[in-house]
Design an enzyme around this catalytic site. Structure first.
Site, mmCIF file in Angstrom:
data_model
loop_
_atom_site.group_PDB
_atom_site.id
_atom_site.type_symbol
_atom_site.label_atom_id
_atom_site.label_comp_id
_atom_site.label_asym_id
_atom_site.label_seq_id
_atom_site.Cartn_x
_atom_site.Cartn_y
_atom_site.Cartn_z
ATOM 1 C CG HIS A 172 -35.763 53.682 -14.119
ATOM 2 N ND1 HIS A 172 -36.068 53.465 -12.805
ATOM 3 C CD2 HIS A 172 -34.794 54.620 -14.138
ATOM 4 C CE1 HIS A 172 -35.305 54.236 -12.053
ATOM 5 N NE2 HIS A 172 -34.528 54.952 -12.839
ATOM 6 C CG PHE A 173 -34.498 52.521 -20.967
ATOM 7 C CD1 PHE A 173 -33.397 51.748 -21.344
ATOM 8 C CD2 PHE A 173 -34.321 53.901 -20.880
ATOM 9 C CE1 PHE A 173 -32.168 52.320 -21.617
ATOM 10 C CE2 PHE A 173 -33.079 54.476 -21.149
ATOM 11 C CZ PHE A 173 -32.007 53.689 -21.523
ATOM 12 C CG HIS A 219 -27.768 61.742 -15.625
ATOM 13 N ND1 HIS A 219 -28.180 62.998 -16.019
ATOM 14 C CD2 HIS A 219 -28.876 61.116 -15.185
ATOM 15 C CE1 HIS A 219 -29.474 63.112 -15.803
ATOM 16 N NE2 HIS A 219 -29.930 62.003 -15.306
ATOM 17 N N GLY A 220 -27.189 61.933 -19.033
ATOM 18 C CA GLY A 220 -28.264 61.582 -19.965
ATOM 19 C C GLY A 220 -28.623 62.769 -20.825
ATOM 20 C CB CYS A 265 -31.063 56.379 -10.649
ATOM 21 S SG CYS A 265 -31.607 56.411 -12.349
ATOM 22 C CG MET A 294 -38.580 56.052 -26.204
ATOM 23 S SD MET A 294 -39.989 55.271 -25.412
ATOM 24 C CE MET A 294 -41.167 56.619 -25.448
ATOM 25 N N GLY A 308 -29.922 57.987 -23.544
ATOM 26 C CA GLY A 308 -30.711 59.082 -24.101
ATOM 27 C C GLY A 308 -32.186 58.729 -24.056
ATOM 28 C CG ASP A 321 -34.008 55.803 -8.643
ATOM 29 O OD1 ASP A 321 -33.699 54.920 -7.807
ATOM 30 O OD2 ASP A 321 -34.231 55.561 -9.830
#
Length: 479
Positions: A202-203, A402-403, A97, A379, A377, A94
DNA sequence: ATGTCC
């Protein structure tokens, strides 16, 4: 393998010639995160990264590292352009991203009464899910323009403003993109996907600034406690996926000819200066620009939905772009290596650029405090805003995490999610979720992720970025 | 991440 703890947040696998390592591997983690990493295949992957020709310094991994294609997600490798390689697996499927954050003039009580409608309208207006197709009908010429101009293309179509472009990494457009290096198949897959969210992690989230850690920097970024914000996380969809697929084939075919031998064929690569390497770079830049345009279009629709649902004008809403960062990308950047300025080919794969105060690529309004660095992070818990630091520049080629990073495989997450009414459980906690795929929602159950707070605390304590604010979701749309 | 196997 030998794994040495250097300090509470740094670990090293020393250079081992028998493994073909050209440099050491270095991992940022505390004891608890390392306990999960120690026996994971991603540890082998960061060591494998150290075998890539021309690698400079060390093969790096951030505390959110987990197993990926070739290199771990959470990996950073920088190559010398004259002696080194470029690797699609070092960027990931991706391409670009990334994440962008919009701030607002709103606080929770401004949106809470209309939150369900707001989330439903966002879900209705922004296409989500695998294979989702957008409302934009692009001609082949339009799509070429997207790959050449990135977010600027979207602004020229009326989606957003010049002010947005100033707050995007690289201004929302990488120079040197060449659509002639992208297959027609990639163009076909991407044609209907500009302005779509996709699937997986993805959100689009409506969030509240939950806690401010650094008042001064938060103020410079336009953030304050209690504020409503919007975080958009998506990439280059099928377009970038196809670019990666195409060039993995190209690289696998040419590696032997270039005399490159690696421990894992997923690390397939070509010399940076070779025709194959330069072609991948030009195609990767097209996909990066596609993703910048994608996030820009979604931003414009999110603003429209807020205006309609809340009955407010754009000035009162104040949905301004704080920043937009890439998480999966190759950049040609100048770094100081043992006191010498050098151009390097920096691969960030599940890692975020975190340039320090004073860096010329940080927008002027943020330059005194460092680049905004956005860390989504899961949801259910939180996301973070960090600022880049000089120490990142010195140690990690200006990079940070990154997360949250996956703790469970997608399969294991689905198994755990059985019997959970995820949507209702989140709604009971005040988080409205709308989604396309039931299986995706199960894979994205918050417990499938490490706690992003643990990850961010490591990069903050290690000094490779600085905590500015934590945000928590109240509205989520997912693929 | 991904027209989650052309």
């Amino acid at each position: 393998m030998e794994l040495i703890q250097l300090d509470p947040y740094r670990w090293e696998v020393p250079q081992d010639h028998e493994r073909g390592m050209r440099v050491p591997a270095r991992i940022y983690a505390d004891d608890r995160l390392m306990a999960a990493i120690r026996n994971d295949q991603s540890l082998v992957q960061v060591v494998n990264g150290a075998t890539l020709p021309g690698i400079v310094g060390a093969s790096l991994a951030m505390p959110d590292m987990h197993f990926g294609y070739g290199l771990p997600i959470g990996g950073v490798v920088a190559m010398d352009p004259d002696t080194g390689v470029i690797s699609p697996g070092g960027t990931g499927y991706d391409i670009n991203c990334g994440v962008r954050l919009l701030r607002s003039n709103l606080v929770e009580q401004d949106v809470r009464p209309r939150l369900k409608t707001l989330v439903e309208e966002l879900f209705r207006r922004i296409p989500t899910g695998v294979g989702s197709r957008g409302k934009l009908k692009l001609s082949p010429a339009d799509e070429r323009a997207v790959t050449l101009r990135g977010a600027r293309w979207a602004v020229q179509q009326g989606y957003g403003s010049e002010a947005d472009l100033a707050c995007i990494e690289a201004g929302g457009c990488l120079e040197g993109a060449d659509p002639d290096k992208v297959s027609s198949k990639a163009f076909e897959r991407g044609r209907s996907q500009v302005g779509t969210l996709g699937s997986g992690n993805h959100f689009l989230e409506v969030q509240i600034v939950d806690e401010v850690f650094d008042e001064h920097i938060a103020n410079v970024f336009g953030l304050f406690a209690g504020q409503i914000a919007v975080l958009i996380h998506t990439g280059s969809r099928g377009f970038g996926h196809q670019v990666c697929t195409d060039y993995l084939v190209v690289m696998e075919r040419c590696m032997e000819r270039y005399g490159i031998q690696l421990p894992d064929r997923q690390l397939a690569c070509a010399p940076f200066r070779s025709p194959e390497g330069q072609d991948y770079l030009a195609a990767m830049r097209c996909a990066a620009n596609f993703a910048f345009a994608n996030r820009q279009c979604i931003t414009a629709w999110a603003r429209q939905v807020f205006e309609q649902v809340l009955g407010m004008g754009p000035r009162d809403l104040g949905l301004a772009l704080v920043y937009d960062v890439a998480h999966n990308i190759v950049k040609i950047e100048e770094h100081l290596v043992n006191g010498t300025r050098r151009q390097l080919v920096v691969h960030r794969k599940g890692a975020t650029r975190a340039f320090p105060p004073g860096h010329p690529e940080v927008p002027p309004q943020y330059r005194a405090v460092g680049q905004p660095t956005l860390i989504p992070g899961d949801m259910g818990r939180a996301s973070y805003v960090l600022a880049g630091t000089q120490r990142a520049m010195e140690e990690t080629f200006g990079s940070t995490c990154h997360g949250a990073g996956r703790a469970l495989s997608r399969h294991a997450a689905k198994r755990l999610a059985k019997g959970h009414a995820i949507q209702r459980e989140l709604e009971d906690r005040g988080i409205i979720v709308r989604y396309t795929g039931r299986a995706t929602l199960m894979e994205e159950i918050p417990e499938a992720y490490k706690d992003v707070t643990d990850v961010v605390n490591v990069v903050h304590a290690a000094g490779i970025s600085r905590k500015v604010a934590r945000l928590r979701p109240i509205g989520v749309i997912k693929g």
